[in-house]
Design a protein around this motif. Sequence first.
Motif, mmCIF file in Angstrom:
data_model
loop_
_atom_site.group_PDB
_atom_site.id
_atom_site.type_symbol
_atom_site.label_atom_id
_atom_site.label_comp_id
_atom_site.label_asym_id
_atom_site.label_seq_id
_atom_site.Cartn_x
_atom_site.Cartn_y
_atom_site.Cartn_z
ATOM 1 N N MET A 156 0.841 -1.183 0.000
ATOM 2 C CA MET A 156 0.000 0.000 0.000
ATOM 3 C C MET A 156 0.886 1.246 0.000
ATOM 4 N N LEU A 157 0.525 2.183 -0.831
ATOM 5 C CA LEU A 157 1.265 3.433 -0.904
ATOM 6 C C LEU A 157 1.061 4.254 0.359
ATOM 7 N N LYS A 158 2.158 4.711 0.915
ATOM 8 C CA LYS A 158 2.098 5.596 2.067
ATOM 9 C C LYS A 158 2.967 6.804 1.778
ATOM 10 N N TYR A 159 2.420 7.961 2.034
ATOM 11 C CA TYR A 159 3.223 9.179 1.936
ATOM 12 C C TYR A 159 4.049 9.296 3.206
ATOM 13 N N LYS A 160 5.327 9.605 3.042
ATOM 14 C CA LYS A 160 6.231 9.686 4.186
ATOM 15 C C LYS A 160 6.436 11.109 4.677
ATOM 16 N N SER A 161 6.399 12.061 3.747
ATOM 17 C CA SER A 161 6.725 13.441 4.106
ATOM 18 C C SER A 161 5.864 14.400 3.294
ATOM 19 N N ILE A 162 5.053 15.183 3.987
ATOM 20 C CA ILE A 162 4.087 16.071 3.348
ATOM 21 C C ILE A 162 4.489 17.524 3.583
ATOM 22 N N ALA A 163 4.597 18.276 2.492
ATOM 23 C CA ALA A 163 4.871 19.714 2.582
ATOM 24 C C ALA A 163 3.554 20.474 2.492
ATOM 25 N N VAL A 164 3.382 21.447 3.391
ATOM 26 C CA VAL A 164 2.179 22.279 3.386
ATOM 27 C C VAL A 164 2.611 23.737 3.373
ATOM 28 N N PRO A 165 2.548 24.391 2.209
ATOM 29 C CA PRO A 165 2.865 25.819 2.147
ATOM 30 C C PRO A 165 1.726 26.624 2.776
#
Length: 171
Positions: free
Chosen positions: A1-10
């Motif tokens: 399953m795809l998991k996002y590891k690091s999310i950028a939020v401007p």
Amino acid sequence: MLKYKSIAVPLDTSKFAELALAKAIGVATRNESHLDLLSIIDTHQSNYYGGLSNGSIVNSLVEDATEYLTELVDQIKDRYNLTDISTHIRFGNPKTVIALDFTKEHHNDLIMMGATGMGALERVMTGSVTDFVTRNASCDVLVVRTNLANEPGQKIESPFQTKMSQEQEDK
């Protein structure tokens, strides 16, 4: 399953940006991801600031951004018990900082941002940051256009209360 590891939020103190943050918190919680909260001081708007050569202006902008990001982190920790968060302040053109520089430097695999943070005139004059990021980022970009209930066309309300976002509303 795809998991996002690091999310950028401007973040730019707009309701859309803060709504994107609220939705990013949900994604980060489900994926056990790291959140990078990013504030960009636009050096291309230096005429607006009277020139960034004045050290007191630069210090004031950095202090405001730091206070804003700190308030958000405190609320995230209190309300959502999410602690894997970093804050960042960068100088430059928001388009290139988000799409090209920051996310590569921090190995983000997802950018979550509001559909717009500028008024109509600003978008015409400078072009949409969101449009540029979606066309040029090397990672996935999720553009938030709906409220927290995922209802399009409804009034956008931020779930966060900060000094800077309150000042934006008062204008």
